[in-house]
Write an enzyme that holds these catalytic residues in place. Structure first.
Site, PDB file in Angstrom:
ATOM      1  N   ARG A  54       4.251  -4.580  -0.613  1.00  0.00           N
ATOM      2  CA  ARG A  54       5.258  -3.519  -0.552  1.00  0.00           C
ATOM      3  C   ARG A  54       6.628  -4.139  -0.255  1.00  0.00           C
ATOM      4  O   ARG A  54       7.629  -3.829  -0.893  1.00  0.00           O
ATOM      5  CB  ARG A  54       4.905  -2.501   0.553  1.00  0.00           C
ATOM      6  CG  ARG A  54       3.714  -1.609   0.254  1.00  0.00           C
ATOM      7  CD  ARG A  54       3.989  -0.682  -0.909  1.00  0.00           C
ATOM      8  NE  ARG A  54       5.188   0.120  -0.682  1.00  0.00           N
ATOM      9  CZ  ARG A  54       5.225   1.277  -0.021  1.00  0.00           C
ATOM     10  NH1 ARG A  54       4.122   1.787   0.470  1.00  0.00           N
ATOM     11  NH2 ARG A  54       6.364   1.949   0.129  1.00  0.00           N
ATOM     12  N   HIS A  70       5.531   7.791  -6.289  1.00  0.00           N
ATOM     13  CA  HIS A  70       5.635   6.767  -5.229  1.00  0.00           C
ATOM     14  C   HIS A  70       5.892   5.427  -5.936  1.00  0.00           C
ATOM     15  O   HIS A  70       5.026   4.545  -5.957  1.00  0.00           O
ATOM     16  CB  HIS A  70       4.341   6.742  -4.417  1.00  0.00           C
ATOM     17  CG  HIS A  70       4.458   6.090  -3.076  1.00  0.00           C
ATOM     18  ND1 HIS A  70       5.636   5.510  -2.628  1.00  0.00           N
ATOM     19  CD2 HIS A  70       3.548   5.918  -2.072  1.00  0.00           C
ATOM     20  CE1 HIS A  70       5.435   5.023  -1.412  1.00  0.00           C
ATOM     21  NE2 HIS A  70       4.187   5.253  -1.054  1.00  0.00           N
ATOM     22  N   ASP A 120      -6.936   7.103  -3.368  1.00  0.00           N
ATOM     23  CA  ASP A 120      -5.906   7.568  -2.428  1.00  0.00           C
ATOM     24  C   ASP A 120      -6.526   8.725  -1.651  1.00  0.00           C
ATOM     25  O   ASP A 120      -7.583   9.252  -2.019  1.00  0.00           O
ATOM     26  CB  ASP A 120      -4.671   8.026  -3.235  1.00  0.00           C
ATOM     27  CG  ASP A 120      -3.515   8.501  -2.368  1.00  0.00           C
ATOM     28  OD1 ASP A 120      -3.523   8.246  -1.141  1.00  0.00           O
ATOM     29  OD2 ASP A 120      -2.589   9.139  -2.922  1.00  0.00           O
ATOM     30  N   GLN A 152       5.286   1.986  -4.194  1.00  0.00           N
ATOM     31  CA  GLN A 152       3.865   1.670  -4.059  1.00  0.00           C
ATOM     32  C   GLN A 152       3.330   1.078  -5.366  1.00  0.00           C
ATOM     33  O   GLN A 152       2.648   0.049  -5.372  1.00  0.00           O
ATOM     34  CB  GLN A 152       3.082   2.951  -3.697  1.00  0.00           C
ATOM     35  CG  GLN A 152       1.594   2.716  -3.538  1.00  0.00           C
ATOM     36  CD  GLN A 152       1.280   1.853  -2.337  1.00  0.00           C
ATOM     37  OE1 GLN A 152       1.735   2.126  -1.235  1.00  0.00           O
ATOM     38  NE2 GLN A 152       0.499   0.804  -2.535  1.00  0.00           N
ATOM     39  N   ARG A 173      12.229   9.277   1.776  1.00  0.00           N
ATOM     40  CA  ARG A 173      10.887   9.864   1.606  1.00  0.00           C
ATOM     41  C   ARG A 173      11.043  11.368   1.804  1.00  0.00           C
ATOM     42  O   ARG A 173      11.436  11.811   2.889  1.00  0.00           O
ATOM     43  CB  ARG A 173       9.911   9.270   2.621  1.00  0.00           C
ATOM     44  CG  ARG A 173       8.605  10.032   2.694  1.00  0.00           C
ATOM     45  CD  ARG A 173       7.522   9.280   3.434  1.00  0.00           C
ATOM     46  NE  ARG A 173       7.039   8.173   2.637  1.00  0.00           N
ATOM     47  CZ  ARG A 173       5.923   7.483   2.903  1.00  0.00           C
ATOM     48  NH1 ARG A 173       5.191   7.805   3.946  1.00  0.00           N
ATOM     49  NH2 ARG A 173       5.539   6.495   2.134  1.00  0.00           N
ATOM     50  N   CYS A 183      -3.604   2.711  -1.520  1.00  0.00           N
ATOM     51  CA  CYS A 183      -2.221   2.611  -1.035  1.00  0.00           C
ATOM     52  C   CYS A 183      -2.163   2.628   0.491  1.00  0.00           C
ATOM     53  O   CYS A 183      -1.188   2.157   1.067  1.00  0.00           O
ATOM     54  CB  CYS A 183      -1.393   3.757  -1.603  1.00  0.00           C
ATOM     55  SG  CYS A 183      -2.101   5.379  -1.281  1.00  0.00           S
TER      56      CYS A 183
HETATM   57  N1   CP Z   1       1.342   3.544   1.347  1.00  0.00           N
HETATM   58  C1   CP Z   1       2.332   4.102   2.085  1.00  0.00           C
HETATM   59  O1   CP Z   1       3.345   4.558   1.559  1.00  0.00           O
HETATM   60  O2   CP Z   1       2.105   4.105   3.421  1.00  0.00           O
HETATM   61  P1   CP Z   1       2.983   4.883   4.518  1.00  0.00           P
HETATM   62  O3   CP Z   1       2.793   6.363   4.252  1.00  0.00           O
HETATM   63  O4   CP Z   1       2.438   4.459   5.831  1.00  0.00           O
HETATM   64  O5   CP Z   1       4.421   4.513   4.334  1.00  0.00           O
HETATM   65  N1  NVA Z   2      -0.745  10.643  -1.746  1.00  0.00           N
HETATM   66  C1  NVA Z   2      -0.440  10.250  -0.396  1.00  0.00           C
HETATM   67  C2  NVA Z   2       0.154   8.888  -0.372  1.00  0.00           C
HETATM   68  C3  NVA Z   2       0.460   8.341   0.996  1.00  0.00           C
HETATM   69  C4  NVA Z   2       1.106   6.982   0.950  1.00  0.00           C
HETATM   70  C5  NVA Z   2       0.495  11.265   0.221  1.00  0.00           C
HETATM   71  O1  NVA Z   2       1.398  11.742  -0.470  1.00  0.00           O
HETATM   72  O2  NVA Z   2       0.323  11.589   1.398  1.00  0.00           O
END
Ligand code: CP
Ligand code: NVA
Length: 304
Positions: A291, A130, A224, A133, A103, A263
């Protein structure tokens, strides 16, 4: 299904591969015991430059259920480019692990990581995408509605990483997707072109709009956060721009939409009200559970 080599972006997959991953995810969900040694002897690095609940836990537990071992690198120990370069992270991690789940702040870091690592890299969220997701979301829609090419999903909110991956996934699978964003917050132009090109092949219908009414009659509405991780915009200004895009009971009823998706994490009272988030028609926990199954399908495919 041809073997997966990495997953930086859903556009790496063709329709057959994506459909195959969803089928495999369902199979693993229904018969987990058949996959309990799929990752035997494999070690996978989980590297996070940003916070996470779902992604971290679902990968860690999922890898364990497949008989593999995970090594977690937190925001301090996974801060690429601080103590050593992204490339040095990639080449070193490849010495000990069999894959890297990362990430990152920038998609560019993932590309560098993948180039410097001899082992596959999986995108666990970047500024642009993502994919894990979106895989879980497509799996949820498939469970809910069956044939994805007959599903109309409406995304209402920020044209960000989650929206981008949904656009690519919907385009590959020939879905109908309506993306509703405030002016100035639409999806990235390159991602849009890519999704349009993929959609031409599959027969997907992709519509962009700035009006929530365009989501009318969709099978599900997805939203989101208005403030993604790392966003340095003024929260009060963001709140003003996005307020008309909040998903609440009145909006769900007016648009005659019967399913809600997010998400997570959700910001109650901002992009969605608690009444919608906690409703019977909210699919958010099914998405969260999926997930793990979707990611396990990716991992099994990497080592098949
Ligand atoms: N939806 C998602 O990726 O959640 P987290 O940021 O908690 O991993
Ligand atoms: N768009 C959000 C998604 C979190 C899972 C972010 O990038 O923070």
């Amino acid at each position: 299904m041809s073997q997966l080599k990495q997953l930086l972006c859903l556009a790496e997959l063709d329709q057959q591969q994506l459909a195959g991953l969803l089928d495999l995810a369902l199979e693993i969900k229904q018969h987990p015991n058949n996959y309990s040694t799929a990752l035997k002897g494999k070690s996978i690095a989980l590297l996070f430059e940003k916070p996470s609940l779902r992604t971290r836990v679902s990968f860690d537990v999922g890898i364990n259920k497949l008989g593999g071992h995970s090594v977690y690198l937190d925001q301090q120990n996974g801060a690429m480019g601080v103590r050593e370069s992204v490339e040095d992270f990639g080449s070193n991690l490849a010495c000990w692990t069999d894959a890297i789940v990362a990430r990152v702040y920038s998609q560019q870091s993932l590309i560098k990581l993948a180039q410097s690592s001899k082992k596959p890299v999986i995108n666990a969220l970047s500024d642009l995408y993502h994919p894990c997701q979106a895989l879980a979301d497509l799996l949820t829609l498939k469970e809910q509605f069956g044939d994805l090419s007959k599903v109309h999903l409406a995304f209402v909110g920020d044209g960000n990483n989650v929206c981008h991956s949904l656009m690519l996934g919907a385009a590959i699978m020939g879905m109908t997707l309506t993306v509703v964003t405030p002016p100035g917050f639409g999806p990235d132009a390159h991602v849009l072109l890519k999704a349009q090109a993929l959609g031409q092949e599959s027969g997907a219908k992709l519509t962009l709009s700035q009006h929530v009414s365009s989501a009318s009659g969709a099978d599900a509405i997805y939203t989101d956060t208005w403030m993604s991780m790392g966003n340095k915009a003024d929260p009060a200004q963001v709140e003003r721009v996005f307020a008309p895009y909040q998903i609440n009971t009145a909006v769900m009823q007016r648009l005659a939409v019967k399913n809600f998706m997010h998400c997570l994490p959700a910001h109650r009272g901002h992009e969605v009200t608690s009444e919608v988030l906690d409703s019977d028609y909210s699919l958010v926990l099914q998405q969260a559970e999926n997930r793990m199954h979707a990611q396990n399908a990716v991992l099994v495919s990497l080592f098949a």
